[in-house]
Design a protein around this motif. Sequence first.
Motif, PDB file in Angstrom:
ATOM      1  N   TYR A  79       0.829  -1.208   0.000  1.00 60.19           N
ATOM      2  CA  TYR A  79       0.000   0.000   0.000  1.00 60.19           C
ATOM      3  C   TYR A  79       0.860   1.254   0.000  1.00 60.19           C
ATOM      4  O   TYR A  79       1.973   1.260   0.512  1.00 60.19           O
ATOM      5  CB  TYR A  79      -0.896   0.027   1.241  1.00 60.19           C
ATOM      6  CG  TYR A  79      -1.967  -1.032   1.204  1.00 60.19           C
ATOM      7  CD1 TYR A  79      -3.157  -0.810   0.531  1.00 60.19           C
ATOM      8  CD2 TYR A  79      -1.776  -2.257   1.841  1.00 60.19           C
ATOM      9  CE1 TYR A  79      -4.147  -1.783   0.491  1.00 60.19           C
ATOM     10  CE2 TYR A  79      -2.753  -3.245   1.802  1.00 60.19           C
ATOM     11  CZ  TYR A  79      -3.935  -2.993   1.122  1.00 60.19           C
ATOM     12  OH  TYR A  79      -4.905  -3.957   1.077  1.00 60.19           O
ATOM     13  N   GLU A  80       0.281   2.328  -0.546  1.00 62.25           N
ATOM     14  CA  GLU A  80       0.980   3.604  -0.501  1.00 62.25           C
ATOM     15  C   GLU A  80       0.020   4.627   0.098  1.00 62.25           C
ATOM     16  O   GLU A  80      -1.190   4.565  -0.146  1.00 62.25           O
ATOM     17  CB  GLU A  80       1.361   4.028  -1.921  1.00 62.25           C
ATOM     18  CG  GLU A  80       2.479   5.044  -1.939  1.00 62.25           C
ATOM     19  CD  GLU A  80       2.720   5.572  -3.344  1.00 62.25           C
ATOM     20  OE1 GLU A  80       3.209   6.675  -3.472  1.00 62.25           O
ATOM     21  OE2 GLU A  80       2.383   4.846  -4.290  1.00 62.25           O
ATOM     22  N   GLU A  81       0.577   5.570   0.879  1.00 52.60           N
ATOM     23  CA  GLU A  81      -0.297   6.562   1.493  1.00 52.60           C
ATOM     24  C   GLU A  81      -0.425   7.762   0.570  1.00 52.60           C
ATOM     25  O   GLU A  81       0.579   8.312   0.127  1.00 52.60           O
ATOM     26  CB  GLU A  81       0.294   6.998   2.832  1.00 52.60           C
ATOM     27  CG  GLU A  81      -0.746   7.561   3.755  1.00 52.60           C
ATOM     28  CD  GLU A  81      -0.169   7.749   5.147  1.00 52.60           C
ATOM     29  OE1 GLU A  81      -0.540   6.971   6.045  1.00 52.60           O
ATOM     30  OE2 GLU A  81       0.641   8.676   5.333  1.00 52.60           O
ATOM     31  N   GLU A  98      -8.711  17.237   0.382  1.00 53.24           N
ATOM     32  CA  GLU A  98      -9.111  17.772   1.697  1.00 53.24           C
ATOM     33  C   GLU A  98      -8.069  17.491   2.769  1.00 53.24           C
ATOM     34  O   GLU A  98      -8.296  17.732   3.950  1.00 53.24           O
ATOM     35  CB  GLU A  98     -10.456  17.148   2.109  1.00 53.24           C
ATOM     36  CG  GLU A  98     -11.598  17.638   1.254  1.00 53.24           C
ATOM     37  CD  GLU A  98     -12.797  16.717   1.312  1.00 53.24           C
ATOM     38  OE1 GLU A  98     -12.886  15.899   2.242  1.00 53.24           O
ATOM     39  OE2 GLU A  98     -13.627  16.803   0.400  1.00 53.24           O
ATOM     40  N   GLY A  99      -6.967  16.949   2.367  1.00 52.27           N
ATOM     41  CA  GLY A  99      -5.895  16.701   3.328  1.00 52.27           C
ATOM     42  C   GLY A  99      -6.012  15.374   4.070  1.00 52.27           C
ATOM     43  O   GLY A  99      -5.243  15.081   4.976  1.00 52.27           O
ATOM     44  N   LYS A 100      -7.011  14.567   3.670  1.00 60.22           N
ATOM     45  CA  LYS A 100      -7.166  13.254   4.323  1.00 60.22           C
ATOM     46  C   LYS A 100      -6.195  12.251   3.723  1.00 60.22           C
ATOM     47  O   LYS A 100      -5.928  12.273   2.527  1.00 60.22           O
ATOM     48  CB  LYS A 100      -8.601  12.747   4.124  1.00 60.22           C
ATOM     49  CG  LYS A 100      -9.584  13.390   5.053  1.00 60.22           C
ATOM     50  CD  LYS A 100     -10.828  12.513   5.179  1.00 60.22           C
ATOM     51  CE  LYS A 100     -11.984  13.305   5.733  1.00 60.22           C
ATOM     52  NZ  LYS A 100     -13.122  13.430   4.821  1.00 60.22           N
ATOM     53  N   LYS A 101      -5.736  11.369   4.580  1.00 57.95           N
ATOM     54  CA  LYS A 101      -4.797  10.364   4.088  1.00 57.95           C
ATOM     55  C   LYS A 101      -5.524   9.059   3.768  1.00 57.95           C
ATOM     56  O   LYS A 101      -6.437   8.654   4.480  1.00 57.95           O
ATOM     57  CB  LYS A 101      -3.718  10.104   5.148  1.00 57.95           C
ATOM     58  CG  LYS A 101      -2.789  11.284   5.323  1.00 57.95           C
ATOM     59  CD  LYS A 101      -1.551  10.871   6.097  1.00 57.95           C
ATOM     60  CE  LYS A 101      -0.431  11.838   5.857  1.00 57.95           C
ATOM     61  NZ  LYS A 101      -0.437  12.990   6.727  1.00 57.95           N
TER      62      LYS A 101
END
Length: 251
Positions: free
Chosen positions: A162-164, A169-172
């Motif tokens: 997985y990659e973040e 909106e700034g959500k990860k």
Amino acid sequence: MKKLLLSCLLLLPTLVLASEGIALQHANNDVYDKASLQNGAKLFTNYCMGCHSLQYSRFQRVAKDLEIPEDIMKANLMFTSEKIGELMTIGMRKKEALSWFGVAPPDLSVIARARGTDWIYSFLLSFYVDESKPTGVNNLIFKDTAMPHVLWELQGYQMPIYEEVTDEEGKKHQVLESLEPINPAGMTDEESKRKQDDYRRTVRDLVNFLDYVGEPAKFQRHYLGIWVLLFLAFLFVFAYALKKEFWRDVH
Ligand code: HEC
């Protein structure tokens, strides 16, 4: 007009991006490769026919088209059927299948035409470990599929990487980036690569067989096409000679 064209051009990338799911891998299979089809038939009857039927195909027709001798067909590719003339149906009842998997495994007679060969190829390459699923695996191409990774012995299992990513909106979010084979201890990178390459060839043969099954008449049609073209070429020579003959008097 210019503005319209320009806005169309500007819109194009967004359209492409919107329709872009997960890119499919190319099967590059060849239905004229008899050895590949024979291997595909063997793999299908051994690994898939426990759950999936090919209700419009007969063992005999497959044996004839793929040039598999009938005794070899009977000994190695027919497990529940007795007679070579039988349809390639299976014994699993729908009710049982539903209670085991929650979905009945579909008949795969026309799957290559319905989904496309690249889709099936990518699907069989994209199982990955997901402990939250009853089968222990999920699939990148067919999310939350009820099908288990039946070819795990040949491919092994794959881990999701997985990659973040951060949205507007700034959500990860965790986004699945790629799949990586889980290698047994002591396996070198080279051995692992060879194993995955072998698996790709195996899956290509399987997809090839399903492609043939979806349109068995393709063989005959193509052969007929070649004869028609040869005939036309032959006719052309005569027509040309005739034309020359006629025009000789005119010139
Ligand atoms: C243990 C039973 C089982 C075996 C063996 C099995 N499958 Fe499946 N398969 C399923 C089930 C159940 C589904 C339905 C999945 C769903 O709808 O979530 C499925 C779905 C599929 C699909 C997708 C069909 C669609 O809806 O578009 C394909 C393609 C497929 N299987 C190919 C294969 C091939 C090729 C093999 C042999 C290598 C195989 N399966 C072996 C159980 C099985």
